[in-house]
Design an enzyme around this catalytic site. Structure first.
Site, PDB file in Angstrom:
ATOM      1  NE  ARG A  95      -2.712  -0.320   3.576  1.00 15.71           N
ATOM      2  CZ  ARG A  95      -3.422   0.145   4.499  1.00 15.71           C
ATOM      3  NH1 ARG A  95      -4.694   0.748   4.070  1.00 15.71           N
ATOM      4  NH2 ARG A  95      -2.827   0.406   5.859  1.00 15.71           N
ATOM      5  CB  SER A 104       5.850  -6.497   7.139  1.00 17.18           C
ATOM      6  OG  SER A 104       5.183  -5.239   7.107  1.00 17.18           O
ATOM      7  CG  ASP A 138       4.206  -5.855   9.887  1.00 16.76           C
ATOM      8  OD1 ASP A 138       5.086  -6.155  10.580  1.00 16.76           O
ATOM      9  OD2 ASP A 138       3.480  -6.906   9.327  1.00 16.76           O
TER      10      ASP A 138
HETATM   11  C1  BG6 Z   1      -1.631  -3.939   8.023  1.00 21.99           C
HETATM   12  C2  BG6 Z   1      -0.419  -3.435   7.972  1.00 21.99           C
HETATM   13  O1  BG6 Z   1      -2.616  -3.407   8.318  1.00 21.99           O
HETATM   14  O2  BG6 Z   1      -1.842  -5.311   8.568  1.00 21.99           O
HETATM   15  C3  BG6 Z   1       0.652  -4.501   7.039  1.00 21.99           C
HETATM   16  O3  BG6 Z   1      -0.357  -2.327   7.452  1.00 21.99           O
HETATM   17  C4  BG6 Z   1       0.596  -5.672   7.733  1.00 21.99           C
HETATM   18  O4  BG6 Z   1       2.045  -3.792   7.067  1.00 21.99           O
HETATM   19  C5  BG6 Z   1      -0.592  -6.487   7.787  1.00 21.99           C
HETATM   20  O5  BG6 Z   1       1.628  -6.354   7.202  1.00 21.99           O
HETATM   21  C6  BG6 Z   1      -0.658  -7.706   8.432  1.00 21.99           C
HETATM   22  O6  BG6 Z   1      -1.747  -8.262   7.832  1.00 21.99           O
HETATM   23  P1  BG6 Z   1      -1.796  -9.105   6.629  1.00 21.99           P
HETATM   24  O7  BG6 Z   1      -3.226 -10.189   6.859  1.00 21.99           O
HETATM   25  O8  BG6 Z   1      -1.978  -8.363   5.518  1.00 21.99           O
HETATM   26  O9  BG6 Z   1      -0.534  -9.752   6.666  1.00 21.99           O
HETATM   27  C1  GLC Z   2       7.021 -12.045   9.448  1.00 23.61           C
HETATM   28  C2  GLC Z   2       8.033 -10.963   9.304  1.00 23.61           C
HETATM   29  C3  GLC Z   2       7.934  -9.993  10.439  1.00 23.61           C
HETATM   30  C4  GLC Z   2       6.548  -9.449  10.108  1.00 23.61           C
HETATM   31  C5  GLC Z   2       5.293 -10.546  10.348  1.00 23.61           C
HETATM   32  C6  GLC Z   2       3.943 -10.053  10.150  1.00 23.61           C
HETATM   33  O1  GLC Z   2       7.136 -12.518  10.532  1.00 23.61           O
HETATM   34  O2  GLC Z   2       9.295 -11.678   9.446  1.00 23.61           O
HETATM   35  O3  GLC Z   2       8.676  -9.019  10.383  1.00 23.61           O
HETATM   36  O4  GLC Z   2       6.391  -8.462  11.272  1.00 23.61           O
HETATM   37  O5  GLC Z   2       5.666 -11.273   9.317  1.00 23.61           O
HETATM   38  O6  GLC Z   2       3.986  -9.404   8.869  1.00 23.61           O
END
Ligand code: BG6
Ligand code: GLC
Ligand code: BG6
Ligand code: GLC
Length: 940
Positions: free
Chosen positions: A541, A602, A656
């Site tokens: 995003r 992340s 994240d």
């Molecule tokens: C979102 C964050 O709200 O949640 C992301 O902005 C994050 O960065 C994510 O990785 C985690 O959720 P998912 O289910 O999209 O992996």
């Molecule tokens: C994975 C990544 C970590 C992140 C998580 C959730 O574990 O290694 O950095 O925070 O996914 O997205």
């Protein structure tokens, strides 16, 4: 002489033909085909009413689901004890069912003993009745030398209306026929029998199935004739069952296949539906019965009442002077003096008249020949009406089956049992004839259940036994995922040592405990316009966040990252990100502005400052080459530079979890933990700087370096620490790596291992692979594959779909487990996924999903408990009140995950009050906030 003859002839002409007299008197009992068709139509309406959820409560004909879903197919086998209670005889049996070999049908061997049931037990306490049943069973086993030590499987034919939720459970709705034992109505009959067995010393049986006699009869006959899909009883009572389409049985989930429904047609008319067909004699029989107003149809049809109906008619005719010159004997006035056996005898073809005379003589009625002819005719009309009524009922059922199956002509077999059908000489012929006349388009075969209902009950039990064994195997498999509290305590302890080890060591710990260089949670003074990029969740995003006085506004655009880019080269990946950023700025009309930006990335990054970070290793589905060991901020900057059409000021790189924590902390200052339960799983929290030993080490090393004149990359951290300004730093735990050293091997299942082996990062992120959205579906798939290979699911057919990795995305898991979803919908989701199974398969799939996701939530709960207890201890508190910012598709979309997580934390960290705050705006807002703080500090 001639004159005398003439007079006699004339006189006999004058005297009425005795049968005509009876015909006239009983015209209401003589039903023509129009009336029978009318009755059949009413009966069909009753069937519908009983099947529908809305009208079932008010329906007279109860249409009870039996949970018997298939007629015998020859694969049944085993040795069973059987009890048969509710007909004219109570029997105990031993039934041996031998499996078929090749095309040969299996055979059945039976031994039985009839035990009398004293009258007082029929109306006494139900416990006494069942004790008698149990004692009789014991006696039988003793007599047949059946070992009392072993647990024997048992099939129970119980010929009364029971509301069954399973084969081995059934609540007695009401007694019928001559039974009225106290204390069983509304109770589970199987349980009552179990308790009686327990009370009987030395007896041990496993009650596998309880079936109605109609069902058992259908099964008995179905063993030899696969067309047998209807069972009827015309005995002491009357009833019918048939195979109904599951989609029409509202009271049972499922839409595929058929289930046998016990109609309990004896109560047809209890709501007045037969009013215009009832005679004064039917009303009298009903009024004098033990259950007035109930079982109206049964009282017109069954053996318990036929003799009585005949007696009442004869009595009335006698009183009116139409029989016996008006004489009435005491015997004729006495209830029960004409039995159904008498009716059968009177109706006999050859000796009927003689038998009638004998019966009437017994009643001290001294009958004339005409009296005998008349009374015989009464008994014919009464029993003919019975077979006509049964024919009308049967016609309704057969018509329904024909319509259900959309068939012009129906070929079907009806299994029949009961003393009336078996002993009344004309009954079967009449019944068959009328049914065939009413339904000329159906080819109906009637089969007498020669071997009684226990054979059928044993067949049901054999299927139940196979299913029980199936269920046991499934349950044993699933128990691998059911963690005991001690196991969760161990996980908590291991997480705790992992956290501690990670804080000490820079490289050797499986839990990396990465410093984030975020010291502060926001204070609400952040202002301005920031760009945020968010990579690593389900989507990439780009966001624009504007902080004003009390508010913030957020604009964003979602971009997907194709798999080939995720797993291509690092340069391609970052070029793609730069392209998306360019598109977004263009879209927002900000292409020529150099905005400060926060980059949510992340994945684990070893940071040396807020705006730099070396990717330690890719996780989740990413595997772009030439990225690990590189500074991802530089990679992004270079990609932007390569484009030469936009510019960005990347001021912060954050995980994240950290973004989520910051985003929530903006709303609630108590928020000092960030957690993600999404594609991946991770947690960050505010740790005391003094505990972050590796920063200490690094500080010492850098101090040494500085002394040697080298660049001090940790100057900020050290300065802050030295000044005592900053007490805490947010640590990105990267807890997904727990177990990478084997410390979770005792709870890791073979399915988890399979998922790991098939992943792109074998041996890594073992905790994450048991807890996060990207892997749960895969764990489920591995379990389903194994169950299918073992023949426990999808009829043992391993489809290509099931072999396809990734078919179960988290969203499907969430849908399948939703409580609001009926089994039918679960099945249709599976069908959409290309998994075609029965409703029973859907139940198993749902269970698999439930245990896998529950374990995930519990493991995260145990991990969270370790973290909050650590924070509490850090602060020397007895009690900690803390908030956690959470995000991720698993947490947000799964119907039970969050609840189980919270509950586990509550139990495992009793000294902490943990409030979970779902992050409203994702970690993007957090990234912008950190960017704001970072810029403020940099600009100061
Ligand atoms: C979102 C964050 O709200 O949640 C992301 O902005 C994050 O960065 C994510 O990785 C985690 O959720 P998912 O289910 O999209 O992996
Ligand atoms: C994975 C990544 C970590 C992140 C998580 C959730 O574990 O290694 O950095 O925070 O996914 O997205
Ligand atoms: C028998 C069954 O064959 O038929 C009984 O085993 C059943 O369970 C009976 O109730 C019905 O007939 P009756 O005439 O004994 O009630
Ligand atoms: C009664 C019972 C029913 C049984 C029938 C024949 O009608 O209610 O369950 O099937 O008798 O025995």
């Amino acid at each position: 002489m001639f004159v005398a003859h003439l007079v006699s002839f004339y006189f006999s002409k004058l005297q009425e033909d005795p049968t005509k007299k009876v015909d006239r008197f009983l015209h209401a009992m003589r039903l023509n085909d129009d009336q029978l068709n009318e009755l059949s139509a009413r009966f069909q309406a009753e069937l519908k009413k009983g099947l529908s959820a809305e009208s079932n409560a008010a329906a007279a004909v109860k249409m009870l689901p039996t949970h018997v879903c298939s007629t015998p197919d020859g694969s049944e086998k085993g040795q069973f004890l059987a009890l048969d209670l509710g007909g004219s005889k109570f029997k105990v049996l031993q039934v041996k069912v031998r499996e078929c070999v090749g095309i040969k049908k299996g055979d059945v061997e039976m031994e039985e003993k009839i035990y009398p049931v004293p009258d007082e037990l029929l109306t006494g306490r139900a416990t006494e009745l069942f004790d008698h049943v149990s004692e009789s069973l014991k006696d039988f086993m003793h007599e047949k030398n059946i070992s009392l030590e072993k647990k024997h499987p048992l099939a129970f034919t119980f010929s009364f209306p029971c509301d069954q939720s399973r084969l081995d459970q059934g609540t007695l709705l009401n007694w019928s026929k001559n039974y009225k034992a106290r204390g069983l109505q509304g109770k589970d009959v199987v349980q009552a029998l179990r308790e009686a067995v327990e009370r009987t010393e030395g007896l041990d049986v496993e009650i596998l199935a309880m079936v109605n006699d109609t069902v058992a009869t259908m099964m008995t006959c179905g063993f030899d004739d696969s067309y047998c899909e209807v069972g009827i009883i015309v005995g002491t009572g009357t009833n019918a069952c048939y195979m109904e389409e599951l989609r029409h049985i509202d009271l049972v989930e499922g839409d595929e296949g058929r289930m046998c429904v016990n109609t309990e047609w004896g109560s047809f008319g209890d709501d007045g539906a037969l009013k215009d067909f009832l005679t004064e004699f039917d009303r009298e029989v009903d009024a004098a019965s033990s259950n007035p107003g109930k079982q109206i149809f049964e009282k017109m049809v069954s053996g318990m009442h036929l003799g009585e109906l005949v007696r009442l008619v004869v009595l009335k005719m006698a009183k009116l002077g139409k029989l016996f010159d008006g004489r009435v004997s005491d015997a004729l006035r006495t209830k029960g003096k004409i039995t159904t056996a008498d009716v059968a005898a009177m109706d006999e073809y050859r000796n009927g008249l003689k038998n009638t005379k004998d019966v009437l003589d017994e009643l001290d009625l001294n009958p004339s020949d005409d009296d005998c002819i008349a009374v015989q005719h009464v008994s014919t009309i009464v029993s003919f009406r019975s077979s006509n009524l049964v024919a009308a009922g049967l016609a309704a059922i057969l018509t329904r089956i024909r319509q259900n199956r959309n068939m012009g002509a129906l070929r079907i077999t009806v299994g029949v049992d009961g003393t009336v059908y078996k002993t009344h000489p004309q009954y079967p012929k009449r019944l068959h004839k009328v049914v065939r006349r009413l339904l000329p388009e159906c080819q109906v075969r009637f089969v007498l259940s020669e071997s009684g209902s226990s054979k059928g009950a044993a067949l049901v039990a054999a299927v139940a036994q196979r299913l029980t064994s199936l269920r046991r195997q499934v349950s044993e498999t699933l128990s691998l995922f059911r963690l005991k509290e001690e196991q969760l305590q161990l996980v908590k302890a291991r997480m705790r040592s992992g956290l501690d080890a990670g804080l000490r060591s820079k490289s050797s710990s499986t839990i990396k405990m990465l410093p984030s260089f975020v010291y502060l949670t926001p204070d609400g003074t952040e202002r301005g316009k920031y760009l945020a990029l968010d990579l690593g969740g389900t989507n990439f995003r780009a966001l624009l966040v504007r902080f004003k006085k009390q508010t913030s506004r957020l604009y964003h655009k979602i971009y997907t990252i194709p798999l080939e880019i995720m797993q291509g080269t690092g340069e391609e990946l970052f070029d793609h990100l730069a392209q998306c950023v360019c598109d977004f700025l263009d879209y927002m009309g900000l292409k020529n502005t150099r905005l400060p930006a926060g980059f949510t990335f992340s994945f684990p990054c070893e940071q040396s400052a807020i705006d730099t970070g070396t990717l330690v290793a890719w996780t989740k589905g990413f595997k772009a080459t030439d990225s690990e060991g590189h500074d991802v901020v530089s990679m992004l900057r270079e990609a932007i530079k390569r484009r030469n059409d936009i510019d960005l000021d990347i001021v912060a790189l954050i995980n994240d979890t950290v973004g989520t924590m910051m985003s929530c902390a903006h709303e609630d200052q108590r928020c000092e933990i960030g957690m993600i339960a999404g594609t991946g799983t991770n947690l960050c929290y505010m740790e005391e700087l003094k505990n972050i030993e590796k920063i200490e080490q690094r500080a010492t090393k850098t101090e040494e370096k500085t002394q040697k004149g080298e660049k001090n990359e940790n100057a900020g951290a050290e300065k802050n620490k030295k000044d005592g300004e900053m007490q805490k730093m947010c640590i990105n735990t990267e807890w997904g790596g727990l177990g990478d050293d084997g410390c979770l091997d005792d709870i890791i299942t073979l399915y988890d291992t399979e998922v790991d082996q098939n992943s792109i990062n074998q041996g890594k992120q073992r905790f994450e692979k048991m807890t996060s959205g990207m892997y749960l579906g895969e764990v489920v798939r591995q379990v389903l594959l194994d169950l299918t290979r073992r023949g426990l699911l999808f009829k043992g057919h391993v489809s290509e779909t099931l072999k396809t990795p990734g078919i179960f995305e988290t969203k499907y898991l969430s849908q399948i487990e939703s409580d609001r979803l009926a089994l039918l919908q679960v099945r249709s989701i599976l069908q959409q996924l290309g998994l075609h199974g029965t409703c029973h398969d859907s139940i198993i799939v749902k269970h698999v999903c439930l245990v896998v996701s529950r374990r995930a939530a519990q493991l995260c709960g145990a991990g969270m408990a370790a973290v909050v207890d650590k924070i509490r201890e850090n602060r020397g508190l007895d009690h900690l009140d803390i908030a956690v910012g959470v995000d991720g598709s698993l947490y947000k979309l799964h119907p039970h995950f969050s609840q189980v997580l919270k509950e586990t934390v509550r139990v495992m960290a009793p000294q902490c009050d943990v409030t979970f705050q779902p992050s409203e705006e994702g970690s993007g807002k957090g990234a912008a906030l950190i960017a704001a703080v970072a810029r403020r500090k940099r600009d100061v």
